[in-house]
Design a protein around this motif. Structure first.
Motif, PDB file in Angstrom:
ATOM      1  N   TYR A  46       0.915  -1.177  -0.086  1.00  0.00           N
ATOM      2  CA  TYR A  46       0.128   0.294   0.059  1.00  0.00           C
ATOM      3  C   TYR A  46       0.719   1.242   0.016  1.00  0.00           C
ATOM      4  CZ  TYR A  46      -3.346  -3.417   1.225  1.00  0.00           C
ATOM      5  OH  TYR A  46      -4.093  -4.556   1.156  1.00  0.00           O
ATOM      6  N   THR A  47       0.983   1.979  -1.193  1.00  0.00           N
ATOM      7  CA  THR A  47       2.014   3.119  -1.319  1.00  0.00           C
ATOM      8  C   THR A  47       1.777   4.307  -0.767  1.00  0.00           C
ATOM      9  OG1 THR A  47       1.037   3.405  -3.620  1.00  0.00           O
ATOM     10  CG2 THR A  47       2.776   2.029  -3.462  1.00  0.00           C
ATOM     11  N   ALA A  48       0.386   4.647  -0.817  1.00  0.00           N
ATOM     12  CA  ALA A  48      -0.138   6.051  -0.263  1.00  0.00           C
ATOM     13  C   ALA A  48      -1.759   5.940   0.227  1.00  0.00           C
ATOM     14  CB  ALA A  48       0.326   6.937  -1.300  1.00  0.00           C
ATOM     15  N   VAL A  49      -1.639   6.840   1.153  1.00  0.00           N
ATOM     16  CA  VAL A  49      -3.125   6.899   1.732  1.00  0.00           C
ATOM     17  C   VAL A  49      -3.436   8.453   1.653  1.00  0.00           C
ATOM     18  CG1 VAL A  49      -2.323   6.892   4.124  1.00  0.00           C
ATOM     19  CG2 VAL A  49      -4.780   6.524   3.589  1.00  0.00           C
ATOM     20  N   LYS A  50      -4.660   8.835   1.191  1.00  0.00           N
ATOM     21  CA  LYS A  50      -5.106  10.237   1.073  1.00  0.00           C
ATOM     22  C   LYS A  50      -6.442  10.265   1.538  1.00  0.00           C
ATOM     23  CE  LYS A  50      -1.215  11.751  -0.612  1.00  0.00           C
ATOM     24  NZ  LYS A  50      -0.309  12.569   0.199  1.00  0.00           N
ATOM     25  N   VAL A  51      -6.956  11.498   2.237  1.00  0.00           N
ATOM     26  CA  VAL A  51      -8.235  11.746   2.623  1.00  0.00           C
ATOM     27  C   VAL A  51      -8.793  12.789   1.885  1.00  0.00           C
ATOM     28  CG1 VAL A  51      -9.348  12.315   4.706  1.00  0.00           C
ATOM     29  CG2 VAL A  51      -7.467  10.872   4.799  1.00  0.00           C
ATOM     30  N   ALA A  52     -10.089  12.666   1.365  1.00  0.00           N
ATOM     31  CA  ALA A  52     -10.568  14.117   0.824  1.00  0.00           C
ATOM     32  C   ALA A  52     -11.042  14.963   1.728  1.00  0.00           C
ATOM     33  CB  ALA A  52     -11.933  13.404   0.090  1.00  0.00           C
ATOM     34  N   PRO A  53     -10.458  16.418   1.455  1.00  0.00           N
ATOM     35  CA  PRO A  53     -10.628  17.394   2.514  1.00  0.00           C
ATOM     36  C   PRO A  53     -12.504  17.713   2.649  1.00  0.00           C
ATOM     37  CG  PRO A  53      -8.790  17.817   0.881  1.00  0.00           C
ATOM     38  CD  PRO A  53      -9.522  16.583   0.566  1.00  0.00           C
ATOM     39  N   SER A  54     -12.990  17.598   1.747  1.00  0.00           N
ATOM     40  CA  SER A  54     -14.416  18.020   1.517  1.00  0.00           C
ATOM     41  C   SER A  54     -15.221  16.968   2.236  1.00  0.00           C
ATOM     42  CB  SER A  54     -14.561  18.606   0.236  1.00  0.00           C
ATOM     43  OG  SER A  54     -14.739  17.445  -0.738  1.00  0.00           O
ATOM     44  N   ASP A  55     -14.746  15.722   2.356  1.00  0.00           N
ATOM     45  CA  ASP A  55     -15.568  14.801   3.042  1.00  0.00           C
ATOM     46  C   ASP A  55     -14.539  13.645   3.580  1.00  0.00           C
ATOM     47  OD1 ASP A  55     -17.152  12.554   3.673  1.00  0.00           O
ATOM     48  OD2 ASP A  55     -17.848  12.311   1.436  1.00  0.00           O
ATOM     49  N   THR A  56     -14.396  13.666   4.712  1.00  0.00           N
ATOM     50  CA  THR A  56     -13.138  12.950   5.323  1.00  0.00           C
ATOM     51  C   THR A  56     -13.692  11.546   5.568  1.00  0.00           C
ATOM     52  OG1 THR A  56     -14.048  13.678   7.663  1.00  0.00           O
ATOM     53  CG2 THR A  56     -12.093  14.786   6.566  1.00  0.00           C
ATOM     54  N   ARG A  57     -15.035  11.100   5.230  1.00  0.00           N
ATOM     55  CA  ARG A  57     -15.254   9.845   5.091  1.00  0.00           C
ATOM     56  C   ARG A  57     -14.744   9.010   4.171  1.00  0.00           C
ATOM     57  NH1 ARG A  57     -21.565  10.596   4.840  1.00  0.00           N
ATOM     58  NH2 ARG A  57     -20.766  11.846   3.478  1.00  0.00           N
ATOM     59  N   ARG A  58     -14.338   9.823   2.956  1.00  0.00           N
ATOM     60  CA  ARG A  58     -13.553   9.272   1.823  1.00  0.00           C
ATOM     61  C   ARG A  58     -11.938   9.049   1.838  1.00  0.00           C
ATOM     62  NH1 ARG A  58     -15.065   9.750  -3.749  1.00  0.00           N
ATOM     63  NH2 ARG A  58     -17.306   9.610  -3.127  1.00  0.00           N
ATOM     64  N   ILE A  59     -11.715   7.909   1.729  1.00  0.00           N
ATOM     65  CA  ILE A  59     -10.282   7.807   1.835  1.00  0.00           C
ATOM     66  C   ILE A  59      -9.909   6.921   0.654  1.00  0.00           C
ATOM     67  CG2 ILE A  59      -8.294   6.622   3.520  1.00  0.00           C
ATOM     68  CD1 ILE A  59     -10.240   8.557   4.764  1.00  0.00           C
ATOM     69  N   TYR A  60      -8.594   7.175   0.211  1.00  0.00           N
ATOM     70  CA  TYR A  60      -8.131   6.520  -0.955  1.00  0.00           C
ATOM     71  C   TYR A  60      -6.787   5.923  -0.803  1.00  0.00           C
ATOM     72  CZ  TYR A  60     -11.388   9.068  -4.139  1.00  0.00           C
ATOM     73  OH  TYR A  60     -12.655   9.675  -4.695  1.00  0.00           O
ATOM     74  N   VAL A  61      -6.614   4.890  -1.169  1.00  0.00           N
ATOM     75  CA  VAL A  61      -5.188   4.225  -0.969  1.00  0.00           C
ATOM     76  C   VAL A  61      -4.894   3.575  -2.174  1.00  0.00           C
ATOM     77  CG1 VAL A  61      -3.993   2.042   0.287  1.00  0.00           C
ATOM     78  CG2 VAL A  61      -5.826   3.710   1.408  1.00  0.00           C
ATOM     79  N   SER A  62      -3.478   4.038  -2.829  1.00  0.00           N
ATOM     80  CA  SER A  62      -2.815   3.201  -3.862  1.00  0.00           C
ATOM     81  C   SER A  62      -1.964   2.015  -3.425  1.00  0.00           C
ATOM     82  CB  SER A  62      -2.174   4.124  -4.465  1.00  0.00           C
ATOM     83  OG  SER A  62      -1.127   4.758  -3.653  1.00  0.00           O
ATOM     84  N   GLY A  63      -2.115   1.204  -4.464  1.00  0.00           N
ATOM     85  CA  GLY A  63      -1.079  -0.205  -4.005  1.00  0.00           C
ATOM     86  C   GLY A  63      -0.678  -0.881  -5.281  1.00  0.00           C
ATOM     87  N   GLY A  64       0.082  -1.795  -5.139  1.00  0.00           N
ATOM     88  CA  GLY A  64       0.485  -3.020  -6.129  1.00  0.00           C
ATOM     89  C   GLY A  64       0.530  -4.054  -5.317  1.00  0.00           C
ATOM     90  N   THR A  65      -0.291  -5.057  -6.393  1.00  0.00           N
ATOM     91  CA  THR A  65      -0.260  -6.447  -6.334  1.00  0.00           C
ATOM     92  C   THR A  65       0.565  -7.276  -7.382  1.00  0.00           C
ATOM     93  OG1 THR A  65      -2.318  -7.149  -7.374  1.00  0.00           O
ATOM     94  CG2 THR A  65      -2.506  -5.870  -5.148  1.00  0.00           C
ATOM     95  N   PRO A  66       0.730  -8.408  -7.140  1.00  0.00           N
ATOM     96  CA  PRO A  66       1.375  -9.299  -8.130  1.00  0.00           C
ATOM     97  C   PRO A  66       0.366  -9.486  -9.447  1.00  0.00           C
ATOM     98  CG  PRO A  66       1.505 -10.637  -6.151  1.00  0.00           C
ATOM     99  CD  PRO A  66       0.779  -9.344  -5.765  1.00  0.00           C
ATOM    100  N   GLY A  67      -0.886  -8.877  -9.330  1.00  0.00           N
ATOM    101  CA  GLY A  67      -1.802  -8.834 -10.398  1.00  0.00           C
ATOM    102  C   GLY A  67      -1.917  -7.647 -11.188  1.00  0.00           C
ATOM    103  N   GLY A  68      -1.164  -6.702 -10.437  1.00  0.00           N
ATOM    104  CA  GLY A  68      -1.229  -5.119 -11.235  1.00  0.00           C
ATOM    105  C   GLY A  68      -1.707  -3.938 -10.105  1.00  0.00           C
ATOM    106  N   GLN A  69      -1.803  -2.828 -10.604  1.00  0.00           N
ATOM    107  CA  GLN A  69      -2.043  -1.783  -9.610  1.00  0.00           C
ATOM    108  C   GLN A  69      -3.572  -1.802  -9.247  1.00  0.00           C
ATOM    109  OE1 GLN A  69       1.004  -0.205  -8.951  1.00  0.00           O
ATOM    110  NE2 GLN A  69       1.763  -2.041 -10.073  1.00  0.00           N
ATOM    111  N   ARG A  70      -3.533  -1.386  -8.112  1.00  0.00           N
ATOM    112  CA  ARG A  70      -4.919  -1.296  -7.473  1.00  0.00           C
ATOM    113  C   ARG A  70      -5.183   0.222  -6.768  1.00  0.00           C
ATOM    114  NH1 ARG A  70      -4.977  -5.270  -9.934  1.00  0.00           N
ATOM    115  NH2 ARG A  70      -5.575  -7.335  -9.346  1.00  0.00           N
ATOM    116  N   LEU A  71      -6.473   0.660  -6.848  1.00  0.00           N
ATOM    117  CA  LEU A  71      -6.815   1.870  -5.930  1.00  0.00           C
ATOM    118  C   LEU A  71      -7.977   1.261  -5.084  1.00  0.00           C
ATOM    119  CD1 LEU A  71      -6.429   4.792  -5.586  1.00  0.00           C
ATOM    120  CD2 LEU A  71      -8.517   5.141  -7.162  1.00  0.00           C
ATOM    121  N   TYR A  72      -7.876   1.441  -3.651  1.00  0.00           N
ATOM    122  CA  TYR A  72      -8.679   1.063  -2.945  1.00  0.00           C
ATOM    123  C   TYR A  72      -9.485   2.289  -2.368  1.00  0.00           C
ATOM    124  CZ  TYR A  72      -5.845  -2.856  -2.801  1.00  0.00           C
ATOM    125  OH  TYR A  72      -5.102  -4.148  -3.310  1.00  0.00           O
TER     126      TYR A  72
END
Length: 446
Positions: free
Chosen positions: A174-200
């Protein structure tokens, strides 16, 4: 200045340093790498650097040094810091989570991640709720996850986003985590897996997560595919608008999504050009409050992209080093003292003009109280370090009661590895290359 004669003059100094480790042990040129303002206290600034950090308590009028040996991060340098309203400083180094409770004078490694052998890759905290911290971990071939703190980093608990498969090599990073300033319930996490790139993506503060596969077919062929997906920013006003970067064949692409990470469009490709032996790649970016202007920093230059423009603009400054951080309507920009005589400046004109805020020769000796690691360790190193940035090597006199138990000096490295000829040689090498870096101003969108 012609680079070849500069190299010849520099090589003449090599015999003086053959008996010591490489010069500039702290990752090459002495440069600034990030800037952080204390939330609610804009007079307090903390600037990360290849040589540790610089801290100001008077809105940038004076700056004092924090050496890396006192910051408990070993060989892993933090990319960014978070300065909490209560004065705590935190940073994810890629191997540890470090914290200072006294504004940068004493640093410790957080035991939660250390005891579990977790490697914190990214740290985020919304401005509206600064005590809520999010940490993503990214140790290859090991369990990883996203962790939450509701008490300013005192304690952490795992979220439901975890990767701990029987085959360790199948685990996500899990390479990075970011929070949406206008809605702190929204969280984004980027990542890499053996099957490719993912956004959570989470819409409920990490209780549940949606995994969004990012195949990036435009960055793939029969031999390779996209890698190193990092979510970089979320719009101040729209939780569905975010920016990321991805790499392919050694090139970096800046991407934008307007649908919550389901699709991305490339908006900038800082073309990989070689000058002075340095390859260009993206190291960070910033966006305006309305999201319509983007600044992308490479190790030596700063690009600006405006909505509606067909091409990116390569700004004439900074030159030789770059980073960008926006605070309100002010953009803080890292620069290179050796090229244009400022290491940190501000701009309110999107990079057309700058007001210098910090120049490396103006850095002063550590100013932390007696008994703190920065006072004990960094003051010992200051007389040897200061000449490498052309600062005054003199130490201010100790105040009454500052004595304490004498401490042995830390191991000397690089330009501080020995007395006499080597510091002079390193200083001459730095001076030789000063103002030698110029670049081709061409750039193209993909």
């Amino acid at each position: 200045m012609n680079l070849l004669p500069s190299l010849r003059r520099g090589l003449l100094l090599v015999p003086l340093a053959l008996h010591a480790p490489p010069a500039l042990a702290h990752l090459g040129y002495p440069d600034t790498t990030s800037v952080t303002l204390r939330r609610g206290h804009p007079e307090d600034l903390f600037v990360g650097a290849t040589f540790g950090a610089a801290v100001s308590r008077d809105s940038g009028k004076t700056w004092s040094w924090v050496c890396p040996e006192a910051m408990a991060y070993g060989g892993w340098r933090p990319e960014t810091f978070i300065w909490q309203p209560n004065g705590d400083l935190l940073a994810a180094t890629g191997a540890t989570l470090i914290r200072s409770r006294d504004g940068g004078c004493s640093w410790t490694v957080h035991d939660y991640f250390k005891s579990r052998n977790l490697w914190p890759m990214s740290l985020a905290a919304p401005a509206s709720t600064p005590s809520r911290l999010w940490v993503s971990t990214g140790r290859a071939a090991a369990p990883n996850g996203v962790y939450r703190s509701d008490d300013g980093g005192e304690t952490f608990t795992p979220t439901s986003l975890q990767s701990n498969t029987p085959n360790a090599f199948d685990n996500a990073v899990y390479t990075a985590v970011k929070v949406a300033p206008s809605d702190t319930r929204r969280i984004y996490v980027s990542g890499g897996t053996p099957g490719g790139q993912r956004l959570y993506r989470s819409d409920d503060e990490g209780a549940t997560w949606e995994e969004i596969h990012q195949p990036f077919p435009e960055y793939a062929d029969e031999y390779s595919r996209a890698y190193d997906l990092f979510v970089l920013r979320v719009s101040d006003n729209d939780p569905d608008r975010l920016w990321a970067r991805v790499s392919w064949k050694g090139w970096t692409y800046v991407l934008e999504s307007r649908d919550g990470g389901r699709t991305f469009q490339s908006i900038l490709h800082p073309e990989s050009q070689t000058h002075d032996g340095i390859d260009e790649y993206l190291i960070g970016m910033e966006v305006s409050a309305d999201g319509n202007t983007l600044w992308a920093a490479t190790p030596t230059r700063l690009f600006r992209v405006r909505a509606g423009e067909s091409a990116a603009t390569l700004l004439p400054l900074p030159d030789g080093n770059a980073c960008a951080q926006r605070e309100g309507d002010v953009l803080f920009v890292c620069g290179a003292t050796r090229v244009h005589d400022w290491a940190l400046a501000t701009t309110t004109t999107e990079g057309q003009t700058y007001t210098p805020l910090f120049n490396l020769p103006d850095l002063q000796a550590p100013s932390c109280p007696a008994g703190t690691p920065v006072h004990r360790i960094c003051r010992t190193s200051w007389p040897q370090f200061a000449p490498t940035i052309e600062a005054n090597p003199a130490l201010p006199p100790e105040e009454p009661g500052d004595g304490g138990t004498p401490q042995p000096p830390p191991p000397k490295k690089g330009c501080s590895a020995t007395d006499g000829l080597l510091p002079a040689a390193c200083f001459l090498v730095l001076s030789t290359f000063r103002r030698s870096r110029r670049r081709n101003p061409e750039n193209r969108l993909p």
